[in-house]
Write a protein that holds these residues in place. Structure first.
Motif, PDB file in Angstrom:
ATOM      1  N   GLY A  46      37.819 113.914  24.965  1.00 43.00           N
ATOM      2  CA  GLY A  46      36.634 114.144  24.149  1.00 43.00           C
ATOM      3  C   GLY A  46      35.340 114.104  24.939  1.00 43.00           C
ATOM      4  N   SER A  47      35.385 113.464  26.092  1.00 45.85           N
ATOM      5  CA  SER A  47      34.174 113.344  26.903  1.00 45.85           C
ATOM      6  C   SER A  47      34.576 113.044  28.339  1.00 45.85           C
ATOM      7  N   GLY A  48      33.585 112.940  29.213  1.00 45.60           N
ATOM      8  CA  GLY A  48      33.867 112.613  30.602  1.00 45.60           C
ATOM      9  C   GLY A  48      34.070 113.853  31.463  1.00 45.60           C
ATOM     10  N   ALA A  49      34.371 113.621  32.723  1.00 46.67           N
ATOM     11  CA  ALA A  49      34.561 114.717  33.681  1.00 46.67           C
ATOM     12  C   ALA A  49      35.787 115.544  33.298  1.00 46.67           C
ATOM     13  N   PRO A  50      35.720 116.880  33.433  1.00 47.41           N
ATOM     14  CA  PRO A  50      36.852 117.726  33.050  1.00 47.41           C
ATOM     15  C   PRO A  50      37.989 117.741  34.063  1.00 47.41           C
ATOM     16  N   TYR A  51      37.798 117.134  35.240  1.00 47.53           N
ATOM     17  CA  TYR A  51      38.835 117.131  36.267  1.00 47.53           C
ATOM     18  C   TYR A  51      39.020 115.728  36.824  1.00 47.53           C
ATOM     19  N   ARG A  52      40.181 115.509  37.438  1.00 41.81           N
ATOM     20  CA  ARG A  52      40.467 114.230  38.077  1.00 41.81           C
ATOM     21  C   ARG A  52      41.344 114.489  39.297  1.00 41.81           C
ATOM     22  N   TYR A  53      40.936 113.965  40.457  1.00 43.90           N
ATOM     23  CA  TYR A  53      41.635 114.234  41.713  1.00 43.90           C
ATOM     24  C   TYR A  53      42.371 113.027  42.285  1.00 43.90           C
ATOM     25  N   GLU A  54      42.153 111.863  41.721  1.00 45.30           N
ATOM     26  CA  GLU A  54      42.821 110.650  42.199  1.00 45.30           C
ATOM     27  C   GLU A  54      43.470 109.919  41.030  1.00 45.30           C
ATOM     28  N   PRO A  55      44.769 109.571  41.168  1.00 43.97           N
ATOM     29  CA  PRO A  55      45.650 109.921  42.273  1.00 43.97           C
ATOM     30  C   PRO A  55      45.884 111.426  42.335  1.00 43.97           C
ATOM     31  N   ALA A  56      46.292 111.904  43.496  1.00 49.21           N
ATOM     32  CA  ALA A  56      46.323 113.340  43.757  1.00 49.21           C
ATOM     33  C   ALA A  56      47.214 114.103  42.786  1.00 49.21           C
ATOM     34  N   ASP A  57      48.295 113.480  42.316  1.00 50.70           N
ATOM     35  CA  ASP A  57      49.226 114.202  41.458  1.00 50.70           C
ATOM     36  C   ASP A  57      48.903 114.059  39.978  1.00 50.70           C
ATOM     37  N   ASP A  58      47.791 113.395  39.647  1.00 49.12           N
ATOM     38  CA  ASP A  58      47.424 113.188  38.257  1.00 49.12           C
ATOM     39  C   ASP A  58      46.842 114.471  37.665  1.00 49.12           C
ATOM     40  N   VAL A  59      46.973 114.629  36.357  1.00 46.47           N
ATOM     41  CA  VAL A  59      46.426 115.794  35.661  1.00 46.47           C
ATOM     42  C   VAL A  59      45.544 115.285  34.532  1.00 46.47           C
ATOM     43  N   ALA A  60      44.272 115.611  34.573  1.00 45.10           N
ATOM     44  CA  ALA A  60      43.337 115.154  33.557  1.00 45.10           C
ATOM     45  C   ALA A  60      43.586 115.874  32.239  1.00 45.10           C
ATOM     46  N   PRO A  61      43.373 115.207  31.101  1.00 45.26           N
ATOM     47  CA  PRO A  61      43.466 115.900  29.812  1.00 45.26           C
ATOM     48  C   PRO A  61      42.455 117.036  29.742  1.00 45.26           C
ATOM     49  N   LEU A  62      42.810 118.068  29.016  1.00 44.75           N
ATOM     50  CA  LEU A  62      41.943 119.240  28.908  1.00 44.75           C
ATOM     51  C   LEU A  62      40.690 118.917  28.101  1.00 44.75           C
ATOM     52  N   ARG A  63      39.539 119.305  28.648  1.00 43.28           N
ATOM     53  CA  ARG A  63      38.278 119.245  27.906  1.00 43.28           C
ATOM     54  C   ARG A  63      38.063 120.588  27.236  1.00 43.28           C
ATOM     55  N   ILE A  64      37.781 120.572  25.941  1.00 45.58           N
ATOM     56  CA  ILE A  64      37.513 121.812  25.223  1.00 45.58           C
ATOM     57  C   ILE A  64      36.093 122.279  25.527  1.00 45.58           C
ATOM     58  N   TYR A  65      35.962 123.547  25.856  1.00 46.10           N
ATOM     59  CA  TYR A  65      34.668 124.125  26.208  1.00 46.10           C
ATOM     60  C   TYR A  65      33.997 124.721  24.972  1.00 46.10           C
ATOM     61  N   GLY A  66      32.689 124.629  24.940  1.00 48.37           N
ATOM     62  CA  GLY A  66      31.939 125.303  23.890  1.00 48.37           C
ATOM     63  C   GLY A  66      31.371 124.396  22.819  1.00 48.37           C
ATOM     64  N   GLY A  67      31.528 123.087  22.952  1.00 47.54           N
ATOM     65  CA  GLY A  67      30.970 122.157  21.972  1.00 47.54           C
ATOM     66  C   GLY A  67      29.538 121.777  22.287  1.00 47.54           C
ATOM     67  N   ASP A  68      29.092 120.708  21.635  1.00 47.32           N
ATOM     68  CA  ASP A  68      27.713 120.252  21.843  1.00 47.32           C
ATOM     69  C   ASP A  68      27.517 119.643  23.226  1.00 47.32           C
ATOM     70  N   ASP A  69      28.602 119.057  23.773  1.00 47.40           N
ATOM     71  CA  ASP A  69      28.527 118.450  25.104  1.00 47.40           C
ATOM     72  C   ASP A  69      28.940 119.496  26.136  1.00 47.40           C
TER      73      ASP A  69
END
Length: 367
Positions: A195-218
């Motif tokens: 729902g918020s926060g950075a749209p990507y995450r690189y540490e740990p290297a094999d981690d996958v960040a939850p998808l941020r939906i584009y086009g909202g107020d934030d």
């Protein structure tokens, strides 16, 4: 109950069952049947299907749809993949969950539009800049068109990346009878959104960040350039390194979740037949014939072409002296097998004349 159907229909059913709600594509033989079926079926479940003005626009629409919350798919053939290339790279860099169906036909260039081939095996792996890993699944029959398309959506969601369904003209266009009960029950993969926060995450290297939906107020940024975890363009060496290692590690460190093979091993076998896609039926038939004549033969049908299922291949190669690899190209996947089969004789059976490989040709190579 049995029905008379095509791989195109099964791909569409698998996609819809997996939650696909957006499709964009451009007519191209032999993938057009998927486009027309999606335009018929998606509106029934509240989805949207669009015939784009060309291939570049079509995959671009799919990327945009994915980043605003849809589960998109597109379908084309080899010439279309050429045009998709730049946007495939964008999907890799932007970590876009997207399913791309490549219905292979004989190339290069326009080639044989109605002619079967398996010539895009290396193309989908290396067809965009950077050389970062992709996932590609290869159905060999109607039921696998359904199951592996659904699996492609699951993997695209899990790893936030483009996933290829690499099939061919014969599997997609040929009418075949199939037991309807063979289609498994499929539910869309559960989606966890940020729902918020950075749209990507690189540490740990094999981690996958939850998808941020584009086009909202934030506002959420999206770029094909090297970026930090907030999607701001950067040239900071440590951040660039972390990003690029992450794009590889999130797939390469989870091979056990991706590896899919159909193995039929026989004790004491000195010969292994490795096939994929449309050649799988001939592989299985040839192994049955060879065993009836008293030969100890094993088979391995690869369903997850990329990343290469090295663990399964290593296990199947144990004790084997000869490996036979039939494919409708000049030996593209044989290169991967040779890399793992050091010291063993590897025999390629190759056709590029638009005809299928018969079981008899494989039996002859086994002999």
């Amino acid at each position: 109950m049995r029905e008379y159907t095509t791989g195109a229909t099964a791909i569409v059913r698998g996609a819809v069952a997996a939650g696909c709600d957006f499709f964009a594509g451009y007519p191209i033989t032999p993938a057009s049947g998927i486009l027309t079926a999606m335009m018929s079926e998606l509106p029934k479940v509240g989805g949207v299907a669009i015939q784009g003005e060309d291939e570049i626009a079509s995959i671009g629409m799919c990327i945009g749809a994915a980043m605003t919350g849809s589960r998109p798919m597109t379908a084309t053939s080899g010439p279309g993949i050429s045009l998709y290339s730049e946007n495939i790279g964008l999907a890799v860099m932007g970590e876009v969950p997207l399913v791309i169906v490549d219905v292979q036909r004989l190339g290069p260039s326009t080639g044989g539009a109605t002619t079967v081939a398996q010539g895009d095996v290396q193309f989908v792996r290396w067809g965009t800049s950077g050389g970062y890993p992709i996932i590609a699944l290869a159905p060999g029959n109607i039921v696998e068109c359904f199951t592996l398309t659904a699996k492609a959506f699951e993997l695209a969601e899990r790893f936030r990346c483009p996933v290829f369904v690499l099939t061919d003209k014969e599997v997609v266009m040929t009418l075949t009878t199939v037991d309807v009960a063979a289609y498994p029950q499929v539910r869309p993969a559960e989606r966890v959104l940020a729902g918020s926060g950075a749209p990507y995450r690189y540490e740990p290297a094999d981690d996958v960040a939850p998808l941020r939906i584009y086009g909202g107020d934030d506002p959420v940024r999206f770029t094909g350039s090297t970026h930090d975890e907030r999607a701001f363009i950067t040239k900071d060496a440590s951040t660039v390194d972390a990003l690029n290692r992450h794009l590889a590690a999130k797939i390469e460190m989870h091979l056990d979740e991706i590896e899919l093979v159909d193995v039929d091993l026989e004790a004491g076998a000195e010969t292994l037949v490795v096939g994929y896609g449309v050649t799988a039926g001939a592989v299985r038939a040839a192994v049955v014939t060879a065993r009836r004549s008293g030969r100890a033969v094993s088979s391995l049908v690869v369903q997850s072409l990329w990343p290469v299922p090295e663990r399964a291949l290593d296990e199947a190669l144990d004790g084997v002296e000869t490996v036979v690899v039939p494919e409708l190209n000049l030996g593209q996947y044989r290169r991967e097998v040779e890399r793992l089969a050091a010291g063993r004789r590897v025999i390629g059976i190759n056709r590029v004349d638009g005809e299928l490989i018969a079981p008899e040709a494989i039996v002859e190579a086994i002999s």
